[in-house]
Write a protein that holds these residues in place. Structure first.
Motif, PDB file in Angstrom:
ATOM      1  N   PHE A 377       0.811  -1.160  -0.088  1.00  0.00           N
ATOM      2  CA  PHE A 377       0.001   0.202  -0.132  1.00  0.00           C
ATOM      3  C   PHE A 377       0.844   1.278  -0.036  1.00  0.00           C
ATOM      4  N   GLU A 378       1.973   1.264   0.626  1.00  0.00           N
ATOM      5  CA  GLU A 378       2.793   2.495   0.925  1.00  0.00           C
ATOM      6  C   GLU A 378       3.554   2.814  -0.512  1.00  0.00           C
ATOM      7  N   ASP A 379       3.853   1.498  -1.186  1.00  0.00           N
ATOM      8  CA  ASP A 379       4.668   1.787  -2.597  1.00  0.00           C
ATOM      9  C   ASP A 379       3.760   1.963  -3.758  1.00  0.00           C
ATOM     10  N   ASP A 380       2.325   1.940  -3.598  1.00  0.00           N
ATOM     11  CA  ASP A 380       1.534   1.859  -4.662  1.00  0.00           C
ATOM     12  C   ASP A 380       0.990   3.358  -5.111  1.00  0.00           C
ATOM     13  N   THR A 381       1.287   4.054  -5.711  1.00  0.00           N
ATOM     14  CA  THR A 381       0.709   5.132  -5.961  1.00  0.00           C
ATOM     15  C   THR A 381       0.131   5.743  -7.208  1.00  0.00           C
ATOM     16  N   THR A 382      -0.499   6.692  -7.270  1.00  0.00           N
ATOM     17  CA  THR A 382      -1.118   7.129  -8.548  1.00  0.00           C
ATOM     18  C   THR A 382      -0.043   7.899  -9.565  1.00  0.00           C
ATOM     19  N   SER A 383      -0.387   8.370 -10.473  1.00  0.00           N
ATOM     20  CA  SER A 383       0.498   9.317 -11.464  1.00  0.00           C
ATOM     21  C   SER A 383       0.948  10.430 -10.660  1.00  0.00           C
ATOM     22  N   GLU A 384       0.224  11.045  -9.844  1.00  0.00           N
ATOM     23  CA  GLU A 384       0.549  12.179  -9.041  1.00  0.00           C
ATOM     24  C   GLU A 384       1.293  11.869  -7.722  1.00  0.00           C
ATOM     25  N   GLY A 385       1.488  10.680  -7.485  1.00  0.00           N
ATOM     26  CA  GLY A 385       2.353  10.373  -6.276  1.00  0.00           C
ATOM     27  C   GLY A 385       1.368   9.954  -5.075  1.00  0.00           C
ATOM     28  N   LYS A 386       0.279  10.060  -5.152  1.00  0.00           N
ATOM     29  CA  LYS A 386      -0.727   9.891  -4.195  1.00  0.00           C
ATOM     30  C   LYS A 386      -0.871   8.394  -3.793  1.00  0.00           C
ATOM     31  N   LYS A 387      -0.797   8.033  -2.512  1.00  0.00           N
ATOM     32  CA  LYS A 387      -1.044   6.497  -2.349  1.00  0.00           C
ATOM     33  C   LYS A 387      -2.290   6.285  -2.593  1.00  0.00           C
ATOM     34  N   LYS A 388      -2.710   5.004  -3.352  1.00  0.00           N
ATOM     35  CA  LYS A 388      -3.835   4.518  -3.674  1.00  0.00           C
ATOM     36  C   LYS A 388      -4.719   4.156  -2.407  1.00  0.00           C
ATOM     37  N   VAL A 389      -3.989   3.599  -1.418  1.00  0.00           N
ATOM     38  CA  VAL A 389      -4.326   3.066   0.029  1.00  0.00           C
ATOM     39  C   VAL A 389      -3.524   3.558   1.051  1.00  0.00           C
ATOM     40  N   ASN A 390      -4.269   4.303   1.877  1.00  0.00           N
ATOM     41  CA  ASN A 390      -3.460   5.221   2.840  1.00  0.00           C
ATOM     42  C   ASN A 390      -4.031   4.527   4.274  1.00  0.00           C
ATOM     43  N   ILE A 391      -3.534   4.109   4.994  1.00  0.00           N
ATOM     44  CA  ILE A 391      -3.922   3.731   6.600  1.00  0.00           C
ATOM     45  C   ILE A 391      -3.463   4.644   7.322  1.00  0.00           C
ATOM     46  N   LYS A 392      -4.521   5.162   7.962  1.00  0.00           N
ATOM     47  CA  LYS A 392      -4.266   6.240   9.321  1.00  0.00           C
ATOM     48  C   LYS A 392      -4.431   5.332  10.659  1.00  0.00           C
ATOM     49  N   PHE A 393      -3.324   5.283  11.322  1.00  0.00           N
ATOM     50  CA  PHE A 393      -3.363   4.598  12.498  1.00  0.00           C
ATOM     51  C   PHE A 393      -3.810   5.573  13.579  1.00  0.00           C
ATOM     52  N   GLU A 394      -4.104   4.841  14.805  1.00  0.00           N
ATOM     53  CA  GLU A 394      -4.269   5.442  16.047  1.00  0.00           C
ATOM     54  C   GLU A 394      -5.590   6.771  15.805  1.00  0.00           C
ATOM     55  N   THR A 395      -6.489   5.970  14.994  1.00  0.00           N
ATOM     56  CA  THR A 395      -7.598   6.993  14.835  1.00  0.00           C
ATOM     57  C   THR A 395      -9.001   6.452  15.189  1.00  0.00           C
ATOM     58  N   ARG A 396      -9.596   7.275  15.978  1.00  0.00           N
ATOM     59  CA  ARG A 396     -10.809   6.651  16.816  1.00  0.00           C
ATOM     60  C   ARG A 396     -11.881   7.288  15.811  1.00  0.00           C
ATOM     61  N   ILE A 397     -12.930   6.305  15.427  1.00  0.00           N
ATOM     62  CA  ILE A 397     -13.984   6.937  14.644  1.00  0.00           C
ATOM     63  C   ILE A 397     -15.217   6.764  15.776  1.00  0.00           C
ATOM     64  N   THR A 398     -15.803   7.959  16.032  1.00  0.00           N
ATOM     65  CA  THR A 398     -17.011   8.450  16.878  1.00  0.00           C
ATOM     66  C   THR A 398     -18.469   8.648  16.257  1.00  0.00           C
ATOM     67  N   GLN A 399     -18.318   8.662  14.925  1.00  0.00           N
ATOM     68  CA  GLN A 399     -19.532   8.949  14.119  1.00  0.00           C
ATOM     69  C   GLN A 399     -19.212   8.672  12.535  1.00  0.00           C
ATOM     70  N   ILE A 400     -20.200   8.126  12.042  1.00  0.00           N
ATOM     71  CA  ILE A 400     -20.241   7.979  10.552  1.00  0.00           C
ATOM     72  C   ILE A 400     -21.444   8.895   9.964  1.00  0.00           C
ATOM     73  N   ILE A 401     -21.154   9.879   9.026  1.00  0.00           N
ATOM     74  CA  ILE A 401     -22.195  10.681   8.480  1.00  0.00           C
ATOM     75  C   ILE A 401     -22.348  10.485   6.976  1.00  0.00           C
ATOM     76  N   ARG A 402     -23.293   9.969   6.250  1.00  0.00           N
ATOM     77  CA  ARG A 402     -23.419   9.764   4.783  1.00  0.00           C
ATOM     78  C   ARG A 402     -23.806  10.957   4.298  1.00  0.00           C
ATOM     79  N   ASP A 403     -23.352  11.975   4.108  1.00  0.00           N
ATOM     80  CA  ASP A 403     -24.262  13.125   3.371  1.00  0.00           C
ATOM     81  C   ASP A 403     -24.710  12.869   2.078  1.00  0.00           C
ATOM     82  N   LYS A 404     -26.083  13.163   1.918  1.00  0.00           N
ATOM     83  CA  LYS A 404     -26.707  13.074   0.877  1.00  0.00           C
ATOM     84  C   LYS A 404     -26.677  11.649   0.175  1.00  0.00           C
ATOM     85  N   VAL A 405     -26.698  10.602   0.932  1.00  0.00           N
ATOM     86  CA  VAL A 405     -26.572   9.293   0.546  1.00  0.00           C
ATOM     87  C   VAL A 405     -28.226   8.679   0.888  1.00  0.00           C
ATOM     88  N   LYS A 406     -28.802   7.995   0.086  1.00  0.00           N
ATOM     89  CA  LYS A 406     -29.903   7.264   0.165  1.00  0.00           C
ATOM     90  C   LYS A 406     -29.835   5.909   0.641  1.00  0.00           C
TER      91      LYS A 406
END
Length: 406
Positions: A377-406
């Motif tokens: 995941f670290e090595d696989d990037t787009t042509s712009e150099g952005k990681k296709k899969v980015n893992i954010k560690f030590e992240t606590r999710i408190t709420q999930i909001i689906r804006d304008k999603v049916k």
């Protein structure tokens, strides 16, 4: 079983995949193992392709970097999605106490009396023949490391002092007045199971156990004499082999070829949901296979095959697939049974590989797989150099909001 009388909710979840722009992939959707998670993701891709966004640049959030989160991220990346973020509460640490993937851990245990290091898995399983297609995929895509330093599949039933169960404890498996002990007291040479000074063996070689345990279950309660049992026993191997081949055909009929379960609930016979394993085997004429199934199911920790237990036959069939069952018979079954089964089926299936171990492990453990995947995941990037899969560690999710999603 009580919760499955109307069938499990696996298909309800499958039908709702993609609604509100959400895909639910978790061990509980498909039993519990890495294998079932992997197979479930493939099932989603094959049968619920509309659940995935049309736009490959869509922002995708994955909750959790456990096996489910890492494997679905891997699949999404292979499908061409380029903006995937995985949110994980734990830190990305290494060492003997590391959480390599969510709650799963691998600890490499050195033992002075052995010439190799044992991977001790917590939260993931050792490998059975059913894992082979996933193992081949991981090998092909580099998750097992480079040639010469590969996280290879090792056979625990062949290596020096390996932990494969070669003997079975017989306590509480045979009734004192049951057919096996009745025959043993009068004609021990017919059974050929050992024992000293007329005492029933407390431990039995597994190849012999699977046959005599099946004989016990088929003929117990029949009140047969030792002489009658002596006549029946030599013919029992053929009965055992015929039942084994019928189980393979039955499984294919009711589960088809998709894993971890059929894509439509209607294919599965209702009593598979509401019947425990023992009654399922007995009601369908497979009780002769109980001794063989006890290893394939009970001894690997997936539940009990005993009378009166509440593990559904549905989950049993998710594990004891034709692939696993056939490989086990041909690699660890009685020699005469192997030939009977081959004769009954007509030919060896294309997918059978005699070199696949019945009980295997990854030489460097599952933790090495997860670390390699995170490195990819670290090595696989787009042509712009952005990681296709980015893992954010030590992240606590408190709420999930689906804006304008049916």
């Amino acid at each position: 079983i009580e919760s499955l009388k109307n069938g499990p909710n696996n298909w309800d979840i499958l039908e709702n995949q993609g609604k509100k722009n959400t895909i639910y992939v978790h061990a509980s959707t498909a039993f519990e193992s890495v294998l079932h998670i992997y197979n479930y993701i493939e099932l989603l891709h094959q049968t619920c392709h509309r659940s995935f966004p049309d736009d490959k640049s869509s922002k995708i959030a994955v909750v959790g970097a456990g096996p489910s989160g890492l494997l679905i991220s891997r699949k999404l990346k292979s499908m061409g999605y380029t903006d995937i973020t995985v949110y994980e509460t734990k830190a990305n640490s290494n060492g003997p106490d590391a959480y390599y993937a969510g709650k799963t851990q691998t600890n490499m245990i050195e033992q002075s009396e052995l010439s190799y290091v044992i991977p001790a898995e917590l939260g993931t399983c050792y490998l059975s023949p059913a894992y082979q297609h996933m193992y081949n995929d991981f090998k092909k895509t580099g998750l097992l490391g480079p040639d010469g330093d590969e996280n290879e599949l090792i056979s625990l039933d062949q290596i020096e002092k390996g932990p494969f169960v070669k003997s079975i404890i017989t306590d509480q498996q045979f009734d004192n007045d049951g057919p096996v002990k009745t025959l043993f007291r009068e004609y021990p040479e017919t059974l050929d199971i050992g024992g000293h000074d007329g005492k029933f063996p407390p431990i039995m070689d597994f190849e012999k156990y699977q046959i005599v345990k099946g004989f016990e279950e088929v003929y117990k309660g029949g009140g047969l004499s030792a002489e009658e049992l002596k006549k029946l026993f030599p013919c029992f191997l053929k009965r055992f082999a015929c039942d084994a081949s019928e189980y393979i055909k039955y499984h294919i009929k009711h589960f088809g070829v998709r894993t971890p379960f059929p894509s439509t609930k209607g294919r599965v016979q209702n009593d598979i949901f509401s019947t425990n394993i023992y009654d399922f085997l007995k009601d369908n004429g497979f009780i002769s296979l109980l001794g063989l199934m006890q290893f394939g199911y009970s001894l690997q920790g997936y539940g009990s095959t005993g009378q009166g237990t509440t593990i559904s036959a549905f989950y049993f069939m998710m594990w004891v697939t034709p692939h696993t069952f056939f490989t086990f018979i041909l690699n660890k079954g009685h020699n005469e049974v192997k030939q009977f089964v081959l004769d009954a089926l007509g030919e060896t299936p294309d997918w059978f590989n005699k070199d696949v171990p019945v009980v295997g492990a990854l030489s460097k453990g599952w933790g090495n797989v997860w670390n390699n995947l995170k490195d990819q995941f670290e090595d696989d990037t787009t042509s712009e150099g952005k990681k296709k899969v980015n893992i954010k560690f030590e992240t606590r999710i408190t709420q999930i909001i689906r804006d304008k999603v049916k």
